[in-house]
Design a protein around this motif. Structure first.
Motif, PDB file in Angstrom:
ATOM      1  N   ASN A   1       0.828  -1.223   0.000  1.00  0.00           N
ATOM      2  CA  ASN A   1       0.000   0.000   0.000  1.00  0.00           C
ATOM      3  C   ASN A   1       0.855   1.262   0.000  1.00  0.00           C
ATOM      4  O   ASN A   1       0.618   2.202   0.760  1.00  0.00           O
ATOM      5  CB  ASN A   1      -0.962   0.009   1.192  1.00  0.00           C
TER       6      ASN A   1
ATOM      7  N   PRO B   1       2.017   3.420  -3.094  1.00  0.00           N
ATOM      8  CA  PRO B   1       2.107   3.658  -4.540  1.00  0.00           C
ATOM      9  C   PRO B   1       3.318   4.502  -4.934  1.00  0.00           C
ATOM     10  O   PRO B   1       3.701   5.429  -4.220  1.00  0.00           O
ATOM     11  CB  PRO B   1       0.803   4.384  -4.878  1.00  0.00           C
TER      12      PRO B   1
ATOM     13  N   GLU C   1       4.963   7.298  -6.993  1.00  0.00           N
ATOM     14  CA  GLU C   1       4.495   8.542  -7.602  1.00  0.00           C
ATOM     15  C   GLU C   1       5.416   9.009  -8.720  1.00  0.00           C
ATOM     16  O   GLU C   1       4.984   9.666  -9.652  1.00  0.00           O
ATOM     17  CB  GLU C   1       4.377   9.642  -6.545  1.00  0.00           C
TER      18      GLU C   1
ATOM     19  N   CYS D   1       7.673   7.603  -3.358  1.00  0.00           N
ATOM     20  CA  CYS D   1       6.414   6.937  -3.010  1.00  0.00           C
ATOM     21  C   CYS D   1       5.651   7.752  -1.972  1.00  0.00           C
ATOM     22  O   CYS D   1       6.170   8.730  -1.435  1.00  0.00           O
ATOM     23  CB  CYS D   1       6.702   5.552  -2.416  1.00  0.00           C
TER      24      CYS D   1
ATOM     25  N   GLY E   1      -4.844  -4.422 -10.233  1.00  0.00           N
ATOM     26  CA  GLY E   1      -3.679  -3.555 -10.226  1.00  0.00           C
ATOM     27  C   GLY E   1      -3.051  -3.347 -11.595  1.00  0.00           C
ATOM     28  O   GLY E   1      -2.107  -2.564 -11.732  1.00  0.00           O
TER      29      GLY E   1
ATOM     30  N   GLU F   1       0.126   2.465 -15.056  1.00  0.00           N
ATOM     31  CA  GLU F   1       0.809   3.727 -14.748  1.00  0.00           C
ATOM     32  C   GLU F   1       2.327   3.611 -14.801  1.00  0.00           C
ATOM     33  O   GLU F   1       3.015   4.506 -15.296  1.00  0.00           O
ATOM     34  CB  GLU F   1       0.421   4.261 -13.358  1.00  0.00           C
TER      35      GLU F   1
END
Length: 200
Positions: free
Chosen positions: A77, A79, A81, A95, A142, A146
């Motif tokens: 948990n 992510p 960035e 992150c 998921g 990205e």
């Protein structure tokens, strides 16, 4: 860690080599025996409260076990960035976790193991066949693409983006999606939609 293995907790404890016999269980005695073996494993795991995983779930779980045994920290948990770069090289990641921004640097490189883009409408439209919809996929939630997009923005080479592991998927009355690979592989099978129109 079992509860965190979303999408990998296959309820059928099978080895890949056993799958072909299971699919022919009604036609071959070896397939029926393999079904019996699988049912025995399922009963055993219920009685002993142990989890047996097969196929891809077994692979993912074994890799996780190797990482944990090597005392490599695993954080969930969190992510990514941004990919951090220096002199044209990816040197780390930025992150976020619970509102806090963190940076991790790497000496020898950053491995991106973030899946595909089945749940990205934009990337499906860009690289896949038309028509297409994220509503049709039964892949891991998921798989949003990205990380692939970030790598492409930095100049990563891409190839075969129109290739995929295509499997017909049914949307059940419950709304759950189910693969139809095994059914459509059987001799003489045709696939029809809700109006009875043949599609495969």
């Amino acid at each position: 860690w079992y509860d965190h293995l979303h999408g990998t907790a296959n309820p059928y404890p099978l080895m890949t080599s056993e799958m072909r016999y299971i699919l022919l269980a009604q036609a071959r005695w070896k397939g029926a025996a393999m079904v019996g073996r699988m049912l025995y494993r399922m009963a055993k795991q219920r009685i002993t409260a142990k989890h047996y995983l097969g196929l891809g779930a077994a692979l993912v779980t074994r890799v996780l076990r190797l990482v944990l045994d090597a005392d490599i920290p695993v954080v969930i948990n969190m992510p990514v960035e941004e990919l951090l770069t220096s002199d044209g090289r990816v040197t780390g990641v930025r992150c976020s976790k619970e509102g806090e921004r963190l940076e991790f640097t790497a000496r020898r490189g950053v491995l991106l193991a973030a899946g595909g883009f089945s749940h990205s409408a934009k990337m499906r439209q860009q690289y896949g066949p038309a028509p297409s919809s994220t509503d049709w996929t039964a892949s891991n939630p998921g798989d949003t693409g990205e990380m692939m997009e970030r790598a492409i923005e930095l100049g990563a080479a891409i190839d075969k983006m129109d290739f995929a592991w295509w499997i017909p998927t049914s949307i059940l009355p419950s709304g759950q999606r189910a693969f139809c690979a095994a059914e459509l592989a059987k001799p003489g099978c045709i696939g029809v939609d809700q109006s009875g129109k043949r599609f495969g």
